[in-house]
Write an enzyme that holds these catalytic residues in place. Structure first.
Site, short mmCIF file in Angstrom:
data_model
loop_
_atom_site.label_atom_id
_atom_site.label_comp_id
_atom_site.label_asym_id
_atom_site.label_seq_id
_atom_site.Cartn_x
_atom_site.Cartn_y
_atom_site.Cartn_z
CG HIS A 191 -11.83 -82.40 125.65
ND1 HIS A 191 -13.05 -82.87 125.24
CD2 HIS A 191 -11.16 -83.50 126.06
CE1 HIS A 191 -13.10 -84.19 125.39
NE2 HIS A 191 -11.96 -84.59 125.90
CB SER B 293 -14.74 -90.78 130.71
OG SER B 293 -14.64 -91.04 129.33
CB THR C 100 -18.30 -84.44 125.90
OG1 THR C 100 -18.20 -84.66 127.31
CG2 THR C 100 -17.08 -83.71 125.42
CE1 TYR D 116 -16.49 -87.42 124.11
CE2 TYR D 116 -15.33 -89.11 125.32
CZ TYR D 116 -15.41 -87.81 124.88
OH TYR D 116 -14.43 -86.92 125.19
CE LYS E 204 -15.75 -82.02 130.43
NZ LYS E 204 -14.81 -82.42 129.40
C1 LIG Z 1 -6.23 -87.57 129.98
C2 LIG Z 1 -7.53 -86.85 129.79
C3 LIG Z 1 -8.64 -87.54 129.32
C4 LIG Z 1 -9.87 -86.88 129.16
N1 LIG Z 1 -10.97 -87.59 128.77
C5 LIG Z 1 -12.18 -86.97 128.68
C6 LIG Z 1 -13.33 -87.71 128.37
O1 LIG Z 1 -13.32 -88.93 128.20
N2 LIG Z 1 -14.51 -87.03 128.25
C7 LIG Z 1 -14.59 -85.67 128.45
O2 LIG Z 1 -15.68 -85.10 128.34
N3 LIG Z 1 -13.50 -84.95 128.77
C8 LIG Z 1 -12.30 -85.57 128.90
N4 LIG Z 1 -11.20 -84.84 129.26
C9 LIG Z 1 -11.33 -83.39 129.55
C10 LIG Z 1 -11.60 -83.17 131.05
O3 LIG Z 1 -12.87 -83.66 131.40
C11 LIG Z 1 -11.54 -81.68 131.41
O4 LIG Z 1 -12.40 -80.96 130.57
C12 LIG Z 1 -10.12 -81.10 131.29
O5 LIG Z 1 -9.16 -82.04 131.74
C13 LIG Z 1 -9.99 -79.82 132.10
O6 LIG Z 1 -8.73 -79.27 131.95
P1 LIG Z 1 -7.53 -79.48 133.01
O7 LIG Z 1 -7.04 -80.87 132.81
O8 LIG Z 1 -6.53 -78.46 132.60
O9 LIG Z 1 -8.11 -79.27 134.39
C14 LIG Z 1 -9.97 -85.48 129.43
C15 LIG Z 1 -8.84 -84.80 129.91
C16 LIG Z 1 -7.64 -85.47 130.09
C17 LIG Z 1 -6.46 -84.70 130.65
#
Ligand SMILES: Cc1cc2nc3c(=O)[nH]c(=O)nc-3n(C[C@H](O)[C@H](O)[C@H](O)COP(=O)(O)O)c2cc1C
Length: 386
Positions: free
Chosen positions: A281, A111, A160, A134, A257
């Site tokens: 997300h 990220s 994203t 981002y 994404k």
């Molecule tokens: C704590 C946390 C932080 C996240 N931060 C980002 C991020 O910085 N950028 C991004 O594109 N997705 C982020 N996501 C989304 C994840 O990349 C992913 O799409 C998502 O966790 C998938 O769902 P799951 O946790 O149920 O497997 C984040 C998810 C979580 C749980």
């Protein structure tokens, strides 16, 4: 390094270990979703609607879990998703996670909102790294990050598109997350007991440098500070128009994404995306959208012949991955599925998570009577109407 013996059998066990180790505000940041958390729950629940249809008495002595994503051969059909602020879970967590991904034979996606320098994260893994972008700090700051990622050897850029503002994560508001990370003692005071209740975590966090900043977002006056995240995301919304300058700045493949519909998937491909990720997300942005498993078939039908369709959301077992692949996903991303492990025990915990998914996949494929993930089709599923 923590040992993960027979008391950690599945991802729920890792989640429980993480819950016991982390202060409430850090655990809730990882575990929680937006508003009513309906989409977060539905993402996980949707897998129970789709049943498996095995071919019995098909002997499968060995299972091939390997596939390719954007030209990378990966040993398992899952990648590690970008998780912002992972450094709150464990010291140097992004580097620990990339190392675990490399050892599992797969890709780590870093990220932009990382607490660890992107060069260190790349150096920690034997596998490929992708950089999730981002536009925090504006175009020039993003261009700086893109150039650094290219120089460090990141192969793919993940843009994203589902974060025009941060979703309302009610648990974070109640826990005083922003106040606790503001560095302002008066604001922090009412929320401190939850932190003091986890002295071991507190010691590790301060030994690793303490309050968070983002070394890959270099503003004119230095790295972006944690307290600025909400405002920075709001000022950083990505539009389709941005994809053209991003494409010019990045010579490798671009992955979009945050795809929720067939129309957006077509648009992303028309704008030059080399792959799309069906993702909401992890239920952290717009609450009330459909679980990702439900929209995967429409996206595959729309663009599956033109691009690679990747998928995430709610994956907690290997059989969930099997279902997504059988519905046409090229590969899946693990989000919380590996991050609970990372929070429970750094690299060892993330590795344990990857092992659990790998063992689940092999067992499920043998029970299904299917020898390779490339052979999975919807014939192996029983899908309810609608
Ligand atoms: C704590 C946390 C932080 C996240 N931060 C980002 C991020 O910085 N950028 C991004 O594109 N997705 C982020 N996501 C989304 C994840 O990349 C992913 O799409 C998502 O966790 C998938 O769902 P799951 O946790 O149920 O497997 C984040 C998810 C979580 C749980």
């Amino acid at each position: 390094m923590p040992a993960f013996g027979s008391s950690v059998v599945n991802v729920s066990d890792l989640r429980e270990r993480a819950r016991r180790r982390l202060p409430r505000m850090v655990f809730d940041y990882l575990d929680g979703g937006a508003e009513t958390e309906r989409t977060l729950r539905e993402n996980v629940r949707a897998y129970s609607d789709v049943l498996l249809r095995p071919r019995s008495a098909e002997l499968v002595p060995s299972v091939d879990l390997g596939t390719t994503v954007l030209g990378h051969e990966i040993a398992v059909p899952f990648l590690f998703a970008p998780i912002g602020s992972s450094r709150m879970f464990w010291p140097r967590a992004e580097a620990e996670a990339s190392s675990a991904a490399g050892k599992a034979g797969t890709v780590y996606i870093l990220s932009t909102l990382s607490g660890t320098r992107l060069e260190e994260v790349k150096a920690a893994t034997s596998g490929p790294c992708w950089f999730q972008l981002y536009l925090c700090g504006g175009r020039d700051v993003a261009l700086g990050g893109i150039a650094r990622a290219a120089a460090a050897g990141y192969s793919t850029l993940v843009v994203t598109i589902d974060t025009p503002v941060a979703g309302l994560r009610e648990r974070d508001v109640r826990n005083g997350t922003r106040e606790l990370l503001s560095g302002n003692p008066l604001k922090m005071l009412p929320h401190l007991p939850q932190i003091l209740a986890r002295p071991r975590w507190l010691y590790d966090f301060f030994a690793d440098g303490g309050l968070m900043s983002f070394p890959n977002i270099l503003l004119p006056d230095g790295p972006m500070q944690y307290a600025d995240v909400g405002a920075a995301l709001e000022a950083a919304a990505v539009s389709w128009a941005d994809l053209s300058w991003i494409r010019e700045a990045w010579s490798g493949p671009i992955v979009v994404k945050g795809i929720h519909t067939a129309d957006d998937a077509r648009r992303a491909v028309d704008e030059g995306a080399g792959a799309v990720i069906v993702s909401n997300h992890g239920g952290r942005q717009l609450d009330g959208v459909a679980p990702t498993l439900k929209i995967l078939p429409e996206v595959v039908a729309a663009v599956g012949d033109r691009t690679e369709v990747l998928f995430d959301g709610g994956i907690r077992r290997g059989s969930d991955i099997v279902k997504a692949l059988a519905l046409g996903a090229r590969a899946t991303l693990l989000g919380r599925g590996y991050a609970y492990g990372l929070a429970a025990g750094g690299e060892a915990g993330a590795t344990r998570a990857a092992e659990i998914f790998r063992a689940d996949l092999i067992r499920t494929m043998k029970l299904l009577g299917c020898a390779s993930v490339g052979e999975l089709t919807s014939d192996y599923l029983s899908i309810p109407p609608g």
